[in-house]
Design a protein around this motif. Structure first.
Motif, mmCIF file in Angstrom:
data_model
loop_
_atom_site.group_PDB
_atom_site.id
_atom_site.type_symbol
_atom_site.label_atom_id
_atom_site.label_comp_id
_atom_site.label_asym_id
_atom_site.label_seq_id
_atom_site.Cartn_x
_atom_site.Cartn_y
_atom_site.Cartn_z
ATOM 1 N N GLU A 1 -7.723 -2.594 -10.476
ATOM 2 C CA GLU A 1 -8.948 -2.404 -9.854
ATOM 3 C C GLU A 1 -9.534 -3.525 -9.039
ATOM 4 O OE1 GLU A 1 -12.455 -0.536 -11.859
ATOM 5 O OE2 GLU A 1 -10.939 0.948 -12.825
ATOM 6 N N ASP B 1 -0.182 2.012 -6.741
ATOM 7 C CA ASP B 1 -0.345 2.609 -8.280
ATOM 8 C C ASP B 1 -0.139 1.451 -9.257
ATOM 9 O OD1 ASP B 1 2.457 2.546 -7.595
ATOM 10 O OD2 ASP B 1 2.923 3.728 -9.362
ATOM 11 N N LYS B 2 0.356 0.357 -8.845
ATOM 12 C CA LYS B 2 0.503 -0.848 -9.795
ATOM 13 C C LYS B 2 -0.556 -1.880 -9.755
ATOM 14 C CE LYS B 2 5.559 -1.046 -10.299
ATOM 15 N NZ LYS B 2 5.774 -0.895 -11.664
ATOM 16 N N GLU C 1 1.050 -1.155 0.112
ATOM 17 C CA GLU C 1 0.000 -0.237 0.082
ATOM 18 C C GLU C 1 1.007 1.219 0.022
ATOM 19 O OE1 GLU C 1 -0.632 2.479 2.711
ATOM 20 O OE2 GLU C 1 0.701 1.576 4.040
#
Length: 596
Positions: A569, A565-566, A560
Motif C-alpha cells: 500500500e 499486485d506485488k 503498473e
C-alpha cells in the motif's frame, strides 16, 4: 460387403479393474461352451453374437438389438496402450471403449488421461463403475444384471451408490461430457452411460455387453462395413521373438483379408517402408486347449477382419510398434499410403520448439496432439530412443529460447552412450510411461521458468521508493553529499537516480552505510548514511525533505502492467505521488498507466 465385429478397448487407472473385467468376460464365455465359446486372437478376444445372446438373454431383446453385429472384439492390451499403439489413418483403431473407474475411488490421473485420449480420437465410450460389491452393505448376487440386483439393496446402500455415481457425473461434466446412470438416460447420442458393475461377481456385466452392442448397432454399422476380399489393412501391436520362428509381429487386422504368401508393407525405424512376404500366419489355440497343450499356435491360410494374428516373415527386426500394415495389391499405392500416414505425425513441424520422442506412431500422435493443445511449439516429433542428435538439436533450440530446451520422451530410453552428454547439457528431459504425468511435470517446469524470469525482471526494474533526509544529520554538503536518511516506503538501491518533489534531479546514490557496513539496498524503516553523487545539500534539497527514486517511464509502465499486485500500500501511495510530480512537468508522462 460384410459387417465386422466392433473393436473394443478397455481403458482406466491401474488397479481399477481392467484386467479383471476382461478375465471375467473371457471366463464367462469359456464356461458357456454350448453357446460357441470364444475365439482367441493375438492381442484380442472375440466373443461371437450367439455367446453374447446366451450371456445377456432377455436383456438384449429388451433393447431391441438386431443380429447384424457378428460379436464384440476386445483388445486385450491393458490400459491406454491399445490407443497409443494401435491406430489407423485418421485416428484410433478401437471403434468403442470402456472407461473403467473404481466407483469408490473415482477419477485418478490415468483415468483423466484415458478420457483425454478418448476425447482426442472422438471414440464413443461407456463408463464401467467397477467394484460396486465393495460398497458397504452391498448384497452381491453373482452374474446378475444390475437391474436385477439393485432393487434388493438396502435404501442406504442405494443412496450411497447414487452419491458415488453423481461424483462421476460431476467429474465428466467438468471434462465436457454429459452423463447419467445407464437406466436413466434419455438420449444415448448425447449422454455417456455409466454402468455400475463388479468384475469380481459379474454383476452388471450383462448390461455392459448389451450397451456396447447397442452403441455399435445404433451408431457404427456404416464404419464396420468391410470388403471381405479387399487387401488387408492392419496395425502392428508388438514385435516379438518366438522360438523356432525368429522375429514375428503381432498385428490387428481391421479391414479386408490377409493370406499366407501376401506381400505386405510395414514401417521401420528409419522411417522407410519394408516390403516383405508372409511366411506363416499363426493363430493362438483356444484358451481352454492352451491350458494343457504345449503348442501355442496353429497355422492358418487366411484371416478376415477383425482379427488378431501373428505373422512370420523375413527382415522384421526394425519394424515399429504401431506401424501400419498394408497388403500390396499395388506396391506404389500401398507404400505411398504408409508413408503418408506416418508423415501426418512424424514430421518436423516448426523451426523452433521442443523435441518429442515416443515408442509408437500412436503414442507419438497422442503426445503431439496434447502438446499442441497447450500451444507448445514442436521442433521435431519422432519414434525411437533419445540419441545424441536429439540432444544437439535440443541444445540449438535452447539457444534460441530457453523454454525450448526440453526433450519429452514417452515410453523410450536415453541411449547409454548419450547419458553423459545429456547430464552435461542444460537440456531438461521429461520421461515416463504416463502421458498425464509427463505433461504435468513439463507444465510445472514451464511455470517455474516463467516465475524465475518474472522474478529476474522484477528484481531488475526500478520500483517506487521514497526516503527522508534526516534533520541535523548532514555529514558532508557535497562532492558527494553525505546525509543520514530514513526509508519511508519501498526499496532503495545503490546507483539509483534521485529526484526532489519539484522533479529536479538531485543526484545518484553512490553508497549506503550502517555501522561501518556497506549495503547494496535498504527497505522501509531503515536508517543509514547515504552518499549522493552530484547532490548539494541546501541547493538540491534540505534536511527534512522527502526525496524519490526516479523511475524511468518504461519501467513505470512495466510495473503498473505486470507487477501492480506485488506492490504494498505504501509503495502504491509513493508511486501515485511520483506520477503526480512527473505530470506537473509533462501531463502525458506515463499516459494510460495505473492512475488514469
Amino acid at each position: 460387403m460384410k459387417i465386422r465385429s466392433p473393436i473394443v478397448s478397455v481403458l482406466g487407472h491401474v488397479d481399477h479393474g481392467k484386467t479383471s473385467l476382461l478375465d471375467f468376460i473371457r471366463g464367462s464365455t469359456i464356461a458357456d461352451r454350448e453357446a460357441g465359446g470364444i475365439t482367441q486372437h493375438i492381442g484380442a478376444t472375440e466373443i461371437p453374437i450367439d455367446t453374447i445372446d446366451a450371456i445377456c438373454g432377455d436383456f438384449i431383446q429388451k433393447l431391441t438389438i438386431k443380429d447384424t453385429i457378428p460379436g464384440l472384439f476386445f483388445i486385450d492390451t491393458p490400459g491406454h496402450a491399445a490407443f497409443t499403439t494401435l491406430r489407423k489413418r485418421g485416428g484410433a483403431l478401437a471403434d468403442l471403449a470402456i472407461l473403467i473407474v473404481d466407483i469408490n475411488e473415482g477419477f485418478k490421473p490415468q483415468t483423466l488421461e484415458a478420457l483425454n485420449i478418448l476425447k482426442m480420437y472422438k471414440t464413443p465410450f461407456i463408463v464401467a463403475a467397477n467394484k460396486v460389491d465393495r460398497i458397504f452393505g452391498w448384497d452381491s448376487k453373482e452374474n446378475a444384471s444390475f437391474s436385477e440386483t439393485f432393487p434388493h439393496q438396502a435404501q442406504s446402500v442405494k443412496q450411497e451408490l447414487d452419491n458415488k455415481i453423481y461424483e462421476l457425473v460431476g467429474t465428466l461434466h467438468k471434462e465436457g461430457f454429459q452423463s447419467e446412470r445407464f437406466d436413466r438416460i434419455s438420449n444415448f447420442a448425447s449422454q455417456i452411460s455409466i454402468i455400475p458393475i463388479s468384475a469380481k461377481t459379474g454383476e452388471g456385466i450383462i448390461e455392459l455387453i448389451a450397451m456396447l452392442l447397442g452403441l455399435a448397432q445404433e451408431y457404427l454399422t456404416e464404419q464396420l462395413q468391410i470388403q471381405e476380399d479387399a487387401p488387408a489393412k492392419g496395425t502392428v501391436l508388438e514385435i516379438k521373438e518366438e522360438t523356432g520362428l525368429g522375429i514375428t509381429i503381432d498385428s490387428i487386422i481391421y479391414d479386408g483379408v490377409l493370406r499366407k504368401n501376401d506381400e505386405i508393407g510395414l514401417m521401420v525405424s528409419s522411417n522407410d517402408v519394408l516390403i516383405t512376404n508372409i511366411r506363416s500366419l499363426l493363430k493362438p489355440l483356444p484358451l481352454e486347449e492352451m491350458r494343457d497343450s504345449k503348442k501355442k499356435f496353429k497355422k492358418v491360410d487366411e484371416v478376415v477382419a477383425a482379427a488378431g494374428i501373428k505373422i512370420a516373415a523375413p527382415n522384421l527386426d526394425d519394424v515399429v510398434s504401431g506401424s501400419p500394415l498394408r497388403v500390396l495389391s499395388d506396391k506404389d499405392d500401398a507404400e505411398t499410403e504408409i508413408l503418408k500416414e506416418v508423415e501426418d505425425i512424424a514430421i518436423d513441424t516448426e523451426s523452433e520448439g521442443i523435441l518429442i520422442k515416443a515408442d509408437t506412431l500412436g503414442s507419438l500422435e497422442a503426445m503431439v496432439k496434447l502438446f499442441r493443445d497447450l500451444n507448445v511449439p514442436i521442433r521435431s516429433a519422432e519414434i525411437g530412443d533419445v540419441n545424441r542428435r536429439d540432444i544437439i538439436n535440443s541444445s540449438i533450440a535452447q539457444k534460441e529460447n530457453e523454454l525450448h530446451g526440453a526433450i519429452v520422451a514417452f515410453n523410450v530410453k536415453v541411449l547409454t552412450n548419450c547419458e553423459e552428454d545429456l547430464d552435461a547439457s542444460d537440456i531438461q528431459l521429461f520421461s515416463g510411461d504416463v502421458i498425464y504425468k509427463i505433461i504435468e511435470e513439463y507444465e510445472e517446469w514451464i511455470n517455474d521458468k516463467e516465475e524465475e524470469k518474472r522474478k529476474n525482471v522484477y528484481d531488475n526494474i526500478v520500483k517506487p521508493g521514497k526516503f527522508m533526509s534526516l534533520p541535523k544529520l548532514t555529514f558532508r554538503q557535497s562532492k558527494p553529499a553525505i546525509v543520514g536518511i530514513e526509508v519511508i516506503s519501498g526499496t532503495v538501491k545503490q546507483n539509483q537516480k534521485v529526484i526532489n518533489a519539484d522533479d529536479e534531479v538531485v543526484g545518484t546514490i553512490l553508497s549506503m552505510e550502517d555501522k561501518g557496513d556497506t549495503l547494496p539496498s535498504i527497505s522501509k524503516g531503515d536508517r543509514v548514511a547515504m552518499a549522493i553523487k552530484d547532490a548539494i545539500v541546501g541547493k538540491h534539497f534540505d534536511e527534512g525533505d522527502e526525496l524519490y527514486i526516479d523511475i524511468p517511464e518504461k519501467h513505470y509502465k512495466y510495473v503498473e502492467r505486470e507487477f501492480a499486485d506485488k506492490l504494498s500500500e505504501d509503495e502504491i501511495q509513493t508511486l501515485q505521488e511520483f506520477v503526480e510530480i512527473k505530470r506537473k512537468q509533462d501531463p502525458d508522462w506515463g499516459a494510460f498507466g495505473l492512475f488514469e
